[in-house]
Design a protein around this motif. Structure first.
Motif, PDB file in Angstrom:
ATOM      1  N   ASP A 260     -34.252 -40.506 -22.547  1.00  0.00           N
ATOM      2  CA  ASP A 260     -33.097 -40.781 -21.976  1.00  0.00           C
ATOM      3  C   ASP A 260     -32.953 -41.890 -20.907  1.00  0.00           C
ATOM      4  O   ASP A 260     -33.997 -42.784 -20.727  1.00  0.00           O
ATOM      5  CB  ASP A 260     -32.631 -39.394 -21.123  1.00  0.00           C
ATOM      6  CG  ASP A 260     -33.680 -38.841 -19.939  1.00  0.00           C
ATOM      7  OD1 ASP A 260     -34.388 -39.949 -19.626  1.00  0.00           O
ATOM      8  OD2 ASP A 260     -33.995 -38.024 -19.793  1.00  0.00           O
ATOM      9  N   SER A 303     -27.105 -31.647 -24.075  1.00  0.00           N
ATOM     10  CA  SER A 303     -26.918 -32.376 -22.672  1.00  0.00           C
ATOM     11  C   SER A 303     -27.866 -33.312 -22.682  1.00  0.00           C
ATOM     12  O   SER A 303     -29.183 -33.149 -22.517  1.00  0.00           O
ATOM     13  CB  SER A 303     -26.942 -31.341 -21.674  1.00  0.00           C
ATOM     14  OG  SER A 303     -26.947 -31.818 -20.528  1.00  0.00           O
ATOM     15  N   GLN A 305     -29.701 -36.175 -20.030  1.00  0.00           N
ATOM     16  CA  GLN A 305     -29.814 -36.488 -18.542  1.00  0.00           C
ATOM     17  C   GLN A 305     -29.586 -37.979 -18.337  1.00  0.00           C
ATOM     18  O   GLN A 305     -30.182 -38.804 -19.172  1.00  0.00           O
ATOM     19  CB  GLN A 305     -31.062 -36.249 -17.921  1.00  0.00           C
ATOM     20  CG  GLN A 305     -31.387 -34.784 -18.239  1.00  0.00           C
ATOM     21  CD  GLN A 305     -30.570 -33.726 -17.451  1.00  0.00           C
ATOM     22  OE1 GLN A 305     -30.093 -33.998 -16.224  1.00  0.00           O
ATOM     23  NE2 GLN A 305     -29.893 -32.628 -17.659  1.00  0.00           N
ATOM     24  N   LEU A 306     -28.565 -38.182 -17.545  1.00  0.00           N
ATOM     25  CA  LEU A 306     -28.222 -39.836 -17.277  1.00  0.00           C
ATOM     26  C   LEU A 306     -28.924 -40.227 -16.046  1.00  0.00           C
ATOM     27  O   LEU A 306     -28.697 -41.581 -15.801  1.00  0.00           O
ATOM     28  CB  LEU A 306     -26.784 -40.127 -17.127  1.00  0.00           C
ATOM     29  CG  LEU A 306     -26.036 -39.448 -18.298  1.00  0.00           C
ATOM     30  CD1 LEU A 306     -24.586 -39.630 -18.136  1.00  0.00           C
ATOM     31  CD2 LEU A 306     -26.559 -40.268 -19.596  1.00  0.00           C
ATOM     32  N   ALA A 310     -26.677 -36.748 -12.861  1.00  0.00           N
ATOM     33  CA  ALA A 310     -25.783 -36.746 -13.957  1.00  0.00           C
ATOM     34  C   ALA A 310     -26.211 -36.485 -15.262  1.00  0.00           C
ATOM     35  O   ALA A 310     -27.419 -36.649 -15.505  1.00  0.00           O
ATOM     36  CB  ALA A 310     -24.761 -38.104 -13.889  1.00  0.00           C
ATOM     37  N   SER A 311     -25.349 -36.023 -16.113  1.00  0.00           N
ATOM     38  CA  SER A 311     -25.710 -35.586 -17.640  1.00  0.00           C
ATOM     39  C   SER A 311     -24.389 -35.493 -18.440  1.00  0.00           C
ATOM     40  O   SER A 311     -23.329 -35.680 -18.019  1.00  0.00           O
ATOM     41  CB  SER A 311     -26.265 -33.928 -17.712  1.00  0.00           C
ATOM     42  OG  SER A 311     -25.289 -33.176 -17.360  1.00  0.00           O
ATOM     43  N   ARG A 312     -24.482 -35.627 -19.845  1.00  0.00           N
ATOM     44  CA  ARG A 312     -23.383 -35.721 -20.382  1.00  0.00           C
ATOM     45  C   ARG A 312     -23.834 -35.172 -21.920  1.00  0.00           C
ATOM     46  O   ARG A 312     -24.883 -35.154 -22.428  1.00  0.00           O
ATOM     47  CB  ARG A 312     -23.260 -37.259 -20.766  1.00  0.00           C
ATOM     48  CG  ARG A 312     -22.175 -37.391 -21.696  1.00  0.00           C
ATOM     49  CD  ARG A 312     -22.318 -39.050 -22.243  1.00  0.00           C
ATOM     50  NE  ARG A 312     -21.673 -39.914 -21.096  1.00  0.00           N
ATOM     51  CZ  ARG A 312     -21.773 -41.193 -20.938  1.00  0.00           C
ATOM     52  NH1 ARG A 312     -22.152 -41.843 -22.320  1.00  0.00           N
ATOM     53  NH2 ARG A 312     -21.499 -41.640 -19.945  1.00  0.00           N
ATOM     54  N   VAL A 314     -23.949 -34.870 -25.584  1.00  0.00           N
ATOM     55  CA  VAL A 314     -23.994 -35.974 -26.540  1.00  0.00           C
ATOM     56  C   VAL A 314     -24.255 -35.604 -28.089  1.00  0.00           C
ATOM     57  O   VAL A 314     -25.301 -34.683 -28.357  1.00  0.00           O
ATOM     58  CB  VAL A 314     -24.949 -37.063 -26.209  1.00  0.00           C
ATOM     59  CG1 VAL A 314     -25.089 -38.311 -27.146  1.00  0.00           C
ATOM     60  CG2 VAL A 314     -24.719 -37.753 -24.812  1.00  0.00           C
ATOM     61  N   ALA A 361     -26.136 -45.091 -22.387  1.00  0.00           N
ATOM     62  CA  ALA A 361     -24.985 -44.325 -21.717  1.00  0.00           C
ATOM     63  C   ALA A 361     -23.843 -45.136 -21.840  1.00  0.00           C
ATOM     64  O   ALA A 361     -22.626 -44.505 -21.907  1.00  0.00           O
ATOM     65  CB  ALA A 361     -25.390 -43.753 -20.425  1.00  0.00           C
ATOM     66  N   ASN A 364     -22.896 -45.406 -25.344  1.00  0.00           N
ATOM     67  CA  ASN A 364     -22.847 -44.066 -26.093  1.00  0.00           C
ATOM     68  C   ASN A 364     -23.550 -44.136 -27.472  1.00  0.00           C
ATOM     69  O   ASN A 364     -22.985 -43.467 -28.435  1.00  0.00           O
ATOM     70  CB  ASN A 364     -21.460 -43.494 -26.268  1.00  0.00           C
ATOM     71  CG  ASN A 364     -21.310 -42.065 -26.701  1.00  0.00           C
ATOM     72  OD1 ASN A 364     -22.305 -41.104 -26.419  1.00  0.00           O
ATOM     73  ND2 ASN A 364     -20.614 -41.445 -27.554  1.00  0.00           N
TER      74      ASN A 364
END
Length: 470
Positions: A260, A303, A305-306, A310-312, A314, A361, A364
Motif C-alpha cells: 500500500d 480495503s 490503507q492509504l 484514510a482507506s479505500r 479497491v 492511489a 487507482n
C-alpha cells in the motif's frame, strides 16, 4: 582202488567244510561291518537333520530381522510389502562473524536488500559473532511400485522457524534474545511434502521456475541475491523426450503481495488464479541448459490503507511476468561454471529479492517493479575431498511507474526502502575430511544502493560443520 577214492572224497569234503566255515566267518564280518555302517549312516542322518533344523531356525530368525535393499538409493524395504523407505537429513552447525554492518536482526544469514545503510546506528554495530544449528533437517522418502510406475512420496523439514517471528512487531530485535537465552529452540518448518507418479508431481517442492542444478554451492544458507529461491505447493507435469529435452508445465500456489502507499503489504491482497509456469530443460555431455517463464496475478480486493487513517475499497488486478535462462558448463573434470539470468516486470517473489508491486492511489492502478538479476558461480575441485567456490550475485531495478510511485510515497530510502541495485560476492571452500562430513568456510561481501542513492555494505565470515546421513 576204491579205498583211495573214498580217501580223496573225504579230503575234498574237509576242504569244502573249511572253506564254508571261512565263508560264513567272512559273511558274519561283512554283516557286522554293514550294521556298523548303517548305524553310522543313521547317526549321520540324525546329526544332519539337527544341523538343518538349526540352520533353518537361524535363517528364519535372520529373515525376520534382515534389511532388504529397496528401490530407492540407500533405502530398505518394509516387511509388510513392496514399499521402500529412506530416512535422510543433515545435522549442521554454523558460526557467523559479522565484521561490518550487523544484519542479524533482519536475517541470521545474508540478506543484502535490507542491509544497514551507512551513517545509521545499525551500520555502526560491528564485530558481532553468533552461532546456530537451526538449518539442520530431516526427511523421509518412500517408493512403491504400481502399474503406472513408481509412486514416490517425500516429506522433509528443518528447524529454521523463529518461534517469535510472528510477534516481531511486539518484540522487535528482542525476539532472538528471548529464544536464545534459554534453550535455543526453533520450530519445525515444512520444506517438501509431495507425491510423484510418472510425469506427475503434486505437493510442495522447489518451484518449477527455480533451477536447482545451476544454483551455485555456497556455505551461507540464503545464498547469492539475483536468482529464484522458493518452495511452494504445485501441480506439475513433465513430458520427457529422448532428443529434445524435457518440457514441463506447472500450476503453483498464488500469493498476491501488493504494497500500500505506506509501504506495508496490503491485507487486501487476493489472487484468484494459480501461477502458471512453463519450462524446458536439456542435458548435454558437459552440462545443461534451462529456460523458464512465469505469469502470476497481483490483485487487490478489499480495503486498501492509504495512510493518515484514510482507506479505500479497491478491486484491481494485474499480471506480472518473469523469464529465466540458466545453465552449467563443465570444461574439465574439476572445473565448472554456472549462471542464472532472471528478469521481468512484477516478477515478485520469484526474484530473490524484490517486493514486486504497489498500489497507486492517484491512478487507482497496480504498478509493478521491473528488475534484472544475474548469478554466476565457478567451482574448482582441488581433489576428491576439497573444492572452492567463487560466486557473484546481483540485481538491478529499472525506472518505471513503480519507481515513480515509490519516490512519490517516500519509499525510495531508509533501511526498508526500494533498492536501485544489490550485489554479493562469495569466496569459500568445502572440505570432506571423512565420508558424509562437510567442513566449510566462506567470506561474503555485499553492497546495496537505494533509489535515493543511500548506500550500505556488509562483510562476514561463515564457518560450517555438517554431517549428511542417508
Amino acid at each position: 582202488m576204491k579205498l583211495k577214492q573214498i580217501s580223496l572224497a573225504l579230503c575234498g569234503l574237509g576242504l569244502a567244510t573249511v572253506t564254508l566255515a571261512n565263508d560264513n566267518q567272512r559273511i558274519a564280518q561283512l554283516e557286522a561291518q554293514l550294521k556298523a555302517m548303517q548305524s553310522q549312516i543313521e547317526e549321520l542322518k540324525k546329526t544332519q537333520k539337527q544341523e538343518i533344523a538349526q540352520l533353518q531356525d537361524q535363517v528364519t530368525a535372520q529373515g525376520k530381522e534382515a534389511v532388504v535393499v529397496g528401490d530407492l538409493p540407500n533405502s530398505y524395504r518394509l516387511a509388510s510389502g513392496d514399499t521402500s523407505i529412506r530416512v535422510y537429513g543433515i545435522a549442521e552447525y554454523n558460526v557467523v562473524r559479522e565484521s561490518k554492518g550487523s544484519n542479524a536482526d533482519s536475517d541470521y544469514s545474508t540478506f543484502m536488500p535490507y542491509a544497514p545503510l551507512r551513517g545509521t546506528p545499525e551500520a555502526a554495530r560491528k564485530g558481532q559473532t553468533y552461532s546456530h544449528a537451526r538449518t539442520s533437517r530431516i526427511g523421509v522418502e518412500a517408493s512403491t511400485p504400481t502399474q503406472y510406475g513408481q509412486l514416490i512420496a517425500k516429506i522433509e523439514g528443518d528447524f529454521n522457524n523463529d518461534p517469535r517471528t510472528g510477534n516481531s512487531a511486539v518484540y522487535g530485535d528482542l525476539r532472538n534474545i528471548y529464544t536464545q537465552q534459554a534453550t535455543n529452540s526453533y520450530n519445525f518448518r515444512l520444506r517438501h511434502a509431495y507425491v510423484q507418479l510418472g510425469p506427475w508431481l503434486a505437493g510442495q517442492s522447489w518451484s518449477t521456475f527455480m533451477d536447482l542444478d545451476a544454483t551455485p554451492e555456497v556455505v551461507d544458507f540464503n545464498g547469492p541475491i539475483g536468482g529464484t529461491f522458493i518452495r511452494q505447493p504445485q501441480l506439475r507435469y513433465t513430458y520427457a523426450t529422448p532428443n529434445y529435452g524435457n518440457f514441463t508445465a506447472a500450476l503453483e500456489n498464488s500469493v498476491s503481495y501488493v504494497l500500500d502507499p505506506t509501504g506495508s503489504a496490503s491485507t487486501a491482497g487476493f489472487a484468484k488464479s494459480p501461477d502458471l509456469i512453463v519450462r524446458w530443460d536439456k542435458a548435454f555431455t558437459q552440462g545443461s541448459l534451462s529456460l523458464r517463464a512465469v505469469s502470476h496475478e497481483h490483485r487487490v480486493d478489499g480495503s486498501m490503507q492509504l495512510g493518515a487513517g484514510a482507506s479505500r475499497v479497491v478491486d484491481e488486478s494485474r499480471r506480472g511476468y518473469g523469464v529465466s535462462l540458466s545453465g552449467v558448463y563443465r570444461f574439465t573434470d574439476n572445473d565448472q561454471i554456472s549462471f542464472i539470468a532472471t528478469g521481468g516486470e512484477g516478477i515478485g517473489r520469484y526474484f530473490n529479492y524484490i517486493e514486486g508491486a504497489g498500489y497507486n492511489a492517484n491512478t487507482n492502478q497496480i504498478t509493478m517493479e521491473k528488475a534484472l538479476g544475474l548469478v554466476i558461480g565457478y567451482q574448482h575441485k582441488f581433489s576428491e575431498t576439497l573444492r572452492m567456490n567463487l560466486v557473484y550475485g546481483g540485481q538491478r531495478h529499472y525506472d518505471n511507474a513503480y519507481t515513480d510511485w515509490a519516490r512519490a510515497n517516500g519509499l525510495d530510502s531508509g533501511r526498508f526502502g526500494v533498492n536501485r541495485q544489490v550485489q554479493q560476492f562469495h569466496v569459500g571452500t568445502i572440505w570432506n575430511p571423512v565420508k558424509y562430513v562437510d567442513i566449510g568456510a566462506e567470506y561474503i561481501y555485499g553492497l546495496r544502493e537505494t533509489l535515493a542513492g543511500q548506500r550500505g555494505d556488509m562483510s562476514r565470515i561463515n564457518l560450517m560443520a555438517r554431517y549428511n546421513f542417508n
